[in-house]
Write an enzyme that holds these catalytic residues in place. Sequence first.
Site, PDB file in Angstrom:
ATOM      1  N   SER A 165       0.880  -1.169   0.000  1.00 14.96           N
ATOM      2  CA  SER A 165       0.000   0.000   0.000  1.00 14.96           C
ATOM      3  C   SER A 165       0.917   1.217   0.000  1.00 14.96           C
ATOM      4  CB  SER A 165      -0.873  -0.016   1.247  1.00 14.96           C
ATOM      5  OG  SER A 165      -1.623   1.161   1.296  1.00 14.96           O
ATOM      6  N   ARG A 166       0.871   2.003  -1.078  1.00 18.30           N
ATOM      7  CA  ARG A 166       1.863   3.073  -1.201  1.00 18.30           C
ATOM      8  C   ARG A 166       1.526   4.326  -0.407  1.00 18.30           C
ATOM      9  NH1 ARG A 166       1.546   1.505  -6.689  1.00 18.30           N
ATOM     10  NH2 ARG A 166       2.905  -0.286  -6.917  1.00 18.30           N
ATOM     11  N   VAL A 167       0.252   4.567  -0.127  1.00 20.67           N
ATOM     12  CA  VAL A 167      -0.066   5.778   0.641  1.00 20.67           C
ATOM     13  C   VAL A 167      -0.812   5.501   1.942  1.00 20.67           C
ATOM     14  CG1 VAL A 167      -0.089   7.360  -1.327  1.00 20.67           C
ATOM     15  CG2 VAL A 167      -2.168   6.175  -0.723  1.00 20.67           C
TER      16      VAL A 167
END
Length: 588
Positions: A384-386
């Site tokens: 999950s990048r953010v």
Amino acid sequence: MRLIPNQSPHKEPVNMETKSLKDVFDKVFTEIHQVRESVTPTLTPKEVGRILTVSTGIANVSGLPTVGFDELIKFPGDLFGIAFNVDEKEIGTVLLGEYSHLHAGDQVERTRRVMDVAVGEELLGRVIDPLGRPLDNKGPIVSSKRLPIERPSPAIMDRAPVTVPLQTGVKVIDALIPIGRGQRELILGDRQTGKTAIAIDTILNQRNFNVLCVYCAIGQRASAVARAVANLRERGAMDYTIVVVTEGNDPSGLIYITPYAATSIAEYFMESGRDVLIVYDDLTNHARAYRELSLLLRRPPGREAYPGDIFYIHSRLLERSTHLLKEFGGGSLTALPIIETEAQNISAYIPTNLISITDGQIYLSPSLFELGVLPAVDVGKSVSRVGGKAQLAAYREVAGDLKLAYSQFEELETFTRFGAKLDENTRRLIEHGRRIRALLKQPHNSPVPVPDQIVILVALNAKLFDNVPLDKMVEAENSLRKALPDIPEDVRERFKGDKELSDKDRETILNIARKALEPYQPKPESESKPEAKTEENAESETQTEDKSESEAKTEEKVAKSETQTKGKPETETKTEEKPEFGTRTEEK
Ligand SMILES: Nc1ncnc2c1ncn2[C@@H]1O[C@H](COP(=O)(O)OP(=O)(O)OP(=O)(O)O)[C@@H](O)[C@H]1O
């Protein structure tokens, strides 16, 4: 029989004024003339054309030289089409409904408008198609507001960072791959690996979070949609959900516009300041429908026969999901697009496109599914990048250690399959990893609330479960969850805040957890050999006496993987560790 004379109650006096026929006509004509003078006729040009050819879901039309791109064209029988290929002489249109009644030579008309859809509160709880027609036998949808299905995405300067978590209620996701409101998180995996189940669980969990949901079923099997809708209805989730459906046998044009129409419906709520979740189930069917249309329209095929703009059609869809600034209402649109992979090939064309467009992916592994590890989330391939920035502080505190411990376990687990003797430290890591995996398992349709998740994770991180036999893990977890009311209200309130738990809070939780888990700890006489109760004692019993070469190598690997993981972002860690599998197997 008596005859009664026909009597008129009022006898009008006879108008004796005699009018000539000419006077009567003069009066009538004067009136007609006056009326005609008061109306100024205007000429409305109507552009009409003719159908040249009709093929599967496509019609070629001539005689509409000024038609615009994406303009709606009216066909006989209340059928509409979208102008897709605009040429001076011939227009390629995508038909949005049943077209068997069309013939070459039929007349068509321009409408001078683009495709739009009804939006508004009236749609909540309804099941509709992308044209806004109800599919749930609950009567017509009365809504005065309409929005075009294709809209520009919010400007960069109107977007706010993702700061609020979107709780899915799925432990493994909330703890290790957190999603924030306004994020786009891809769910991908082979068929029947539980992709829809995760999306539906997430919708079910929004009941207490005031998040509206749009479930967009694109070219799905009717039975699967019926099951999903029944599930949502049964659990009271339809009160805050709109379902937009196209079935697999609908015309490709209708399937193609489904996610755009659903997004406009969701955007209406986002723009009025609400938090909205949209699930696209699934974009593989969408890409296939678009490929079919493009090939029939004779657009040149590219990789895997998809047209050149396949990336663009998905990015323009997903870019519409965002978190708006306060000045624009502060609403958010979180997207969970789903993609089906074939034979676990996540580097196929459509999956790689979507991985690069979205802010992270949840990969569901068929091997884990077969092993009964459900939800079958492969933590190593998911990221999950953010969302990490939006995660609740109480989770953040435990998530790092948990992810590291779990990834180490996944590597070592492969190693133990070869029957290697293990040192005490490695054995403990594996035991701990097995408990993590057991606790991250979760049945379908039962989202876990935030306080329960935090208590479980804190106890897990403190290794309170490590001596619980694996077959008693579900029982132990339930017992811990039952003890939740014992945690003081003020501590539970702090779970929701953005401050980390204090040492005192943690100690309070651990004391309650120790008490709840006490019946599952080994009895004093067996404490010296806790491993006797666990499933992998055959592999791990005798390891301290003489260190074989393989043990030395194991330790070396663990140490190496520890040094590799420390100080690196969690997500990078997984990908970098992967090549070691190969090396290790070769060594064996
Ligand atoms: N956590 C879970 N626990 C138990 N069963 C599960 C779980 N998740 C999914 N399942 C079961 O797995 C099966 C497949 O799930 P689902 O339909 O969500 O998969 P899918 O990947 O969306 O399938 P498709 O490829 O058909 O779209 C269903 O029967 C579902 O009940």
